[in-house]
Design a protein around this motif. Structure first.
Motif, PDB file in Angstrom:
ATOM      1  N   LYS A 106      39.067  -5.865  18.627  1.00  0.00           N
ATOM      2  CA  LYS A 106      40.327  -5.787  17.884  1.00  0.00           C
ATOM      3  C   LYS A 106      41.021  -4.450  18.121  1.00  0.00           C
ATOM      4  O   LYS A 106      42.245  -4.393  18.259  1.00  0.00           O
ATOM      5  CB  LYS A 106      40.043  -5.985  16.395  1.00  0.00           C
ATOM      6  CG  LYS A 106      41.244  -5.814  15.503  1.00  0.00           C
ATOM      7  CD  LYS A 106      40.826  -5.918  14.046  1.00  0.00           C
ATOM      8  CE  LYS A 106      41.901  -5.343  13.160  1.00  0.00           C
ATOM      9  NZ  LYS A 106      41.474  -5.144  11.799  1.00  0.00           N
ATOM     10  N   LYS A 110      44.714  -4.490  21.624  1.00  0.00           N
ATOM     11  CA  LYS A 110      46.131  -4.252  21.370  1.00  0.00           C
ATOM     12  C   LYS A 110      46.729  -3.203  22.313  1.00  0.00           C
ATOM     13  O   LYS A 110      47.929  -3.027  22.370  1.00  0.00           O
ATOM     14  CB  LYS A 110      46.365  -3.876  19.913  1.00  0.00           C
ATOM     15  CG  LYS A 110      45.614  -2.659  19.443  1.00  0.00           C
ATOM     16  CD  LYS A 110      45.743  -2.494  17.934  1.00  0.00           C
ATOM     17  CE  LYS A 110      44.788  -1.444  17.415  1.00  0.00           C
ATOM     18  NZ  LYS A 110      44.674  -1.482  15.980  1.00  0.00           N
ATOM     19  N   GLY A 145      49.732  -6.040  25.605  1.00  0.00           N
ATOM     20  CA  GLY A 145      49.987  -7.126  24.670  1.00  0.00           C
ATOM     21  C   GLY A 145      50.249  -8.468  25.320  1.00  0.00           C
ATOM     22  O   GLY A 145      50.432  -9.465  24.628  1.00  0.00           O
TER      23      GLY A 145
END
Length: 158
Positions: A106, A110, A145
């Motif tokens: 996580k 990103k 992204g």
């Protein structure tokens, strides 16, 4: 053991050499200059770090390829890839198992472009591929992204 009753992919170690067809396909786009995690017999670039050199302690400059050990150190390698891409304005392309169930995934995803690999990646040039879902996590590009897929089944046929 997963699907079936026989484990067709066995290894006594966590050294999985990148299949040359997959590497060549990706290298056409990136033209890698440094393999940050290699052995002399499986290095994909002229310049590379061996376990004795400890790539985790080195500076990663240029366009870097990384196929790290798939063990408890994986997190350290991927975080290092992200950090080195920022520190040295490098591109780091990581061939890793998808670990979307972890906290570290996580935190790093990103900051990366992710290309999911369709098909089993046949490390060490074995006929059968590793059953884990795999991806390329790429740091240092302008595609942060973005998600896409690589059809490894087609690459293997070529």
């Amino acid at each position: 053991m997963g699907i079936g009753k026989i484990n067709n992919f066995k290894s006594d170690k966590v050294v999985y050499s990148t299949p040359i067809k997959l590497f060549n396909y990706i290298n056409q786009e990136f033209n890698f200059t440094l393999d940050v995690c290699a052995l002399p017999e499986n290095a994909k670039c002229y310049n590379y770090f061996t376990p004795e050199m400890d790539g985790l302690k080195q500076d990663w400059k240029g366009i870097c390829w990384m196929n790290p050990p798939f063990n408890k150190e994986l997190k350290k390698w991927v975080i290092k890839a992200r950090d080195e891409s920022v520190k040295h304005n490098s591109i780091v392309c990581c061939l890793i198992p998808v670990r979307s169930n972890t906290v570290w995934w996580k935190e790093v995803c990103k900051n990366a472009e992710i290309r999911f690999i369709i098909g089993e990646v046949n490390f060490n040039d074995l006929e059968r591929g590793l059953w884990l879902p795999m991806c390329l996590m790429i740091f240092g590009t302008n595609k942060i992204g973005q998600f896409s897929v690589i059809d490894y089944k087609q690459i293997r046929k070529s």
